[in-house]
Enzyme design. Sequence first.
Site, short mmCIF file in Angstrom:
data_model
loop_
_atom_site.label_atom_id
_atom_site.label_comp_id
_atom_site.label_asym_id
_atom_site.label_seq_id
_atom_site.Cartn_x
_atom_site.Cartn_y
_atom_site.Cartn_z
N HIS A 201 56.83 -42.62 63.73
CA HIS A 201 57.62 -41.54 64.43
C HIS A 201 58.66 -41.04 63.83
CE1 HIS A 201 60.14 -44.53 65.75
NE2 HIS A 201 59.14 -45.19 66.58
N HIS B 139 61.28 -43.76 62.40
CA HIS B 139 60.90 -44.64 61.05
C HIS B 139 61.24 -43.75 59.97
CE1 HIS B 139 57.67 -46.68 63.65
NE2 HIS B 139 58.18 -47.45 63.31
#
Length: 285
Positions: free
Chosen positions: A37, A40
Amino acid sequence: MVTTQVIHSVAELQSVLNKHKASGKTIGFTPTMGALHNGHLTLMQQSKNENDISVCSIYVNPTQFDKKEDLVTYPMTLEADTALVQTIGVDYIFAPNNTEVYPNGMDQSVEVDLNGLDEVLEGAHRPGHFAGVVQVVHRLLDIVQPHHLYMGQKDFQQFTIIQQMLDALEMPIDLVVCPIAREDSGLARSSRNERLSTLDRARACIINQTLQELKEDLNNYSIQALLKKAEERLTWSWTNLEYIDIIDGKTLLSIAKQEEHDYIVAVVAVWIGGVRLIDNLVLRR
Ligand code: AMP
């Protein structure tokens, strides 16, 4: 834009990275378990900004799961993850299998003194979890040998333990801790958020609100009063509070008097709609 290359074998990754290192390039490394997502991606973007070559790993490490059912149900989305990583222009995704990571079996733990950092908070609630985290990060660092390692503040105890490992084993790697990426509601981004219903996802903003309130109130209440207020705020028919604590950011131990500490962090783990959510906020540094 760089085309991201997906590499599955240790030998191939080391061969390409050795060439880059021989020509003096710096390597930034972001370990993940996939199901990526935007949180990250902020780590990977920072790695891109600060290094010549960026590598991320996508590997769901079996040894850090204290509950087998979590491992079995962990989302595996390499194709979608690769497309996301490509948008950042990360050079390499390392996506190994268990045999590449643990050629001698999974029961080889890393001998390192963690100063008790692994025994509190998440460690107390998830037995064996940090032994597995230390084992896999140590192995991945041994494979990649980066200059910089990127981890998120979201997992406060995790990066603290990894810093302790780097120090204790004198590993010449610079740990860069990236701020918590949040949804518009303030909820910390997590692959687990996808498992929340629309209603519970909206309700879950109470976690960040409670942490923010703790920060605003810090100078006006005792630690005990702050925690009582926060506990009340997080107690609903739809929540199940596992812990909320105010800790020293270095030792991770609960504090009693704020005057005696200069690095103070609030940490929380709460279940909403059957999903375990963690968050934290630095109250004073
Ligand atoms: P995971 O794949 O969940 O093991 O996470 C990989 C890395 O991403 C860890 O260093 C996490 O702390 C970091 N991370 C996960 N969620 C966030 C977030 N919302 N903000 C910043 N970093 C995050």
